[in-house]
Design a protein around this motif. Structure first.
Motif, PDB file in Angstrom:
ATOM      1  N   UNK A  87      12.454 -22.870 -37.111  1.00 26.31           N
ATOM      2  CA  UNK A  87      12.137 -22.401 -35.768  1.00 26.31           C
ATOM      3  C   UNK A  87      10.929 -23.067 -35.139  1.00 26.31           C
ATOM      4  N   UNK A  88      10.164 -23.867 -35.898  1.00 27.87           N
ATOM      5  CA  UNK A  88       8.947 -24.452 -35.353  1.00 27.87           C
ATOM      6  C   UNK A  88       9.065 -25.966 -35.209  1.00 27.87           C
ATOM      7  N   UNK A  89       8.277 -26.526 -34.286  1.00 28.49           N
ATOM      8  CA  UNK A  89       8.221 -27.969 -34.115  1.00 28.49           C
ATOM      9  C   UNK A  89       9.414 -28.541 -33.381  1.00 28.49           C
ATOM     10  N   UNK A  90       9.862 -29.723 -33.806  1.00 26.63           N
ATOM     11  CA  UNK A  90      11.046 -30.356 -33.231  1.00 26.63           C
ATOM     12  C   UNK A  90      11.733 -31.209 -34.289  1.00 26.63           C
ATOM     13  N   UNK A  91      12.875 -31.771 -33.936  1.00 26.31           N
ATOM     14  CA  UNK A  91      13.697 -32.500 -34.906  1.00 26.31           C
ATOM     15  C   UNK A  91      12.960 -33.676 -35.539  1.00 26.31           C
TER      16      UNK A  91
END
Length: 276
Positions: A87-91
């Motif tokens: 759920x945190x950050x990005x790919x």
């Protein structure tokens, strides 16, 4: 005597008033949680495409129609793995999947969610799952079979729901630190809240995969305090065959990847592709 009777008449009124104020306060708190729960569950980080494309990763399927990042193996790919991250950050923060899996001959797509990275769109289960379905269908159309799904934490809920709906386009899935139902994890962290009635997103992976019937490997971190292992066990117990359960010893929710080696990944992929 009159004063004594007056005091008895007054006390019930005070108790009722206090109870009313407490009830109103609880309703306000619960309403706030219901309205703003996306901010409690999703932690997107925004980033432009050009800052995410690095280390052999390129925009997929294109910069203009960005849905994630892709890395290709040196030899023709024997399968495509789509990663749905936590759920945190990005790919772009999940490049380690591409590093290890391309060495095993897999094409790796690090799928990005609506509202994360450079992508617009709304947060929430309905939005993320519908978008994941489109990603799976597009990957199957562009790259062919077999397509594997990898979901970590929140991504396991996304992969389970979207993969079940796109069952004919998937060969199996790897679910890392998953839960059976989101409400069970929420109740563990917030036992004083009526989470069953407050939650708008349910991510009921046990129900979604009840009739999946393709290989599913459930991975739990032994010392996970965010999604305790019992929720992964509950999901595993609810799954039909073929299935496999793995516990990463001494691992927490966020450090499991550093405790498994290439041999572990090789065995994992072999199990998922056994019928392909």
């Amino acid at each position: 005597m009159n004063l004594l009777l007056a005091s008895f008449r007054f006390r019930p009124m005070s108790f009722a008033g206090a109870a009313l104020h407490l009830a109103i306060a609880c309703l306000i708190i619960f309403a706030g949680i219901a309205v703003f729960q996306n901010h409690l569950l999703y932690f997107p980080q925004k980033s432009p495409v050009d800052e995410m494309v690095s280390g052999g990763l390129r925009a997929w399927p294109s910069t203009q129609d960005f849905r994630g990042l892709v890395a290709e193996p040196d030899e023709p790919a024997r399968a495509t793995a789509i990663v749905f991250h936590g759920n945190a950050g990005h790919a772009g923060h999940r490049q380690f999947y591409a590093t290890v899996l391309t060495r095993l001959g897999l094409r790796v797509i690090l799928s990005e969610y609506p509202g994360y990275g450079p992508r617009n769109g709304s947060l929430g289960e309905k939005s993320l799952v519908a978008d994941a379905e489109e990603t799976i269908a597009l990957a199957h159309r562009l790259h062919g079979a077999p397509v594997l799904l990898i979901g970590e934490s929140l991504g396991s809920g996304v992969a389970a729901a979207a993969g079940a709906r796109q069952r004919d386009k998937t060969a199996g899935m790897l679910l890392i630190t998953p839960w059976d139902r989101l409400e069970n994890v929420a109740a563990f962290h917030y036992p004083w809240l009526p989470v069953k009635w407050l939650l708008q997103d349910h991510y009921d992976s046990a129900a979604h995969l009840a009739s999946y019937g393709k290989p599913v490997l459930v991975v739990m971190a032994e010392r996970d305090s965010i999604v305790p292992p019992r929720f992964g066990t509950a999901l595993y117990d609810a799954l039909p065959e073929p299935k496999k359960l793995t516990v990463v010893k001494a691992a927490g929710h966020n450090d499991w990847a550093g405790r498994v080696g290439e041999g572990w990944w090789r065995d994992t992929i072999a199990f998922l592709l056994v019928k392909s």
